[in-house]
Design a protein around this motif. Structure first.
Motif, PDB file in Angstrom:
ATOM      1  N   GLU A 143     -11.258  13.544  42.248  1.00 56.21           N
ATOM      2  CA  GLU A 143      -9.946  12.979  41.953  1.00 56.21           C
ATOM      3  C   GLU A 143      -9.842  11.593  42.577  1.00 56.21           C
ATOM      4  O   GLU A 143     -10.536  11.274  43.536  1.00 56.21           O
ATOM      5  CB  GLU A 143      -8.859  13.914  42.502  1.00 56.21           C
ATOM      6  N   THR A 144      -8.946  10.757  42.032  1.00 61.94           N
ATOM      7  CA  THR A 144      -8.768   9.420  42.597  1.00 61.94           C
ATOM      8  C   THR A 144      -8.163   9.526  43.994  1.00 61.94           C
ATOM      9  O   THR A 144      -7.436  10.470  44.305  1.00 61.94           O
ATOM     10  CB  THR A 144      -7.839   8.559  41.714  1.00 61.94           C
ATOM     11  N   SER A 145      -8.438   8.544  44.815  1.00 60.57           N
ATOM     12  CA  SER A 145      -7.906   8.559  46.180  1.00 60.57           C
ATOM     13  C   SER A 145      -6.385   8.479  46.173  1.00 60.57           C
ATOM     14  O   SER A 145      -5.730   9.077  47.036  1.00 60.57           O
ATOM     15  CB  SER A 145      -8.508   7.417  46.997  1.00 60.57           C
ATOM     16  N   GLU A 146      -5.820   7.794  45.211  1.00 60.83           N
ATOM     17  CA  GLU A 146      -4.360   7.675  45.124  1.00 60.83           C
ATOM     18  C   GLU A 146      -3.704   9.038  44.842  1.00 60.83           C
ATOM     19  O   GLU A 146      -2.701   9.398  45.464  1.00 60.83           O
ATOM     20  CB  GLU A 146      -3.990   6.676  44.032  1.00 60.83           C
ATOM     21  N   VAL A 147      -4.272   9.793  43.916  1.00 65.44           N
ATOM     22  CA  VAL A 147      -3.733  11.116  43.593  1.00 65.44           C
ATOM     23  C   VAL A 147      -3.942  12.065  44.772  1.00 65.44           C
ATOM     24  O   VAL A 147      -3.030  12.803  45.151  1.00 65.44           O
ATOM     25  CB  VAL A 147      -4.378  11.681  42.300  1.00 65.44           C
ATOM     26  N   ARG A 148      -5.112  12.031  45.393  1.00 61.27           N
ATOM     27  CA  ARG A 148      -5.360  12.899  46.551  1.00 61.27           C
ATOM     28  C   ARG A 148      -4.386  12.588  47.681  1.00 61.27           C
ATOM     29  O   ARG A 148      -3.869  13.504  48.328  1.00 61.27           O
ATOM     30  CB  ARG A 148      -6.804  12.765  47.010  1.00 61.27           C
ATOM     31  N   ALA A 149      -4.126  11.316  47.919  1.00 63.20           N
ATOM     32  CA  ALA A 149      -3.197  10.931  48.990  1.00 63.20           C
ATOM     33  C   ALA A 149      -1.774  11.395  48.670  1.00 63.20           C
ATOM     34  O   ALA A 149      -1.067  11.895  49.550  1.00 63.20           O
ATOM     35  CB  ALA A 149      -3.241   9.424  49.199  1.00 63.20           C
TER      36      ALA A 149
END
Length: 74
Positions: A54-60
């Protein structure tokens, strides 16, 4: 969907839930922010949080939510 959310977000719970599985990052981010806190949504958000693909933005965004929040959880 962001336009609908800005105008009147009521009645969009199912759309927010479905967006957690969307292929578009923006849709998943909206789902994380707006989906009702139900067992199925918190479980899916936990999957998004822990998914190394998953993208880091979504994970964050997923990591900012409590993992066990919601009225239908014990």
């Amino acid at each position: 969907m962001p336009t609908c959310t800005a105008i009147d977000p009521t009645g969009l719970d199912e759309a927010y839930i479905e967006s957690l599985w969307d292929c578009e990052k923006r849709a998943r981010l909206l789902g994380i922010a707006m989906a009702p806190q139900l067992t199925q949504t918190t479980e899916r958000i936990a999957v998004l949080r822990d998914d190394p693909m998953e993208t880091s933005e979504v994970r964050a965004a997923a990591a900012r939510l409590p993992a066990t929040a919601g009225p239908d959880l014990p």
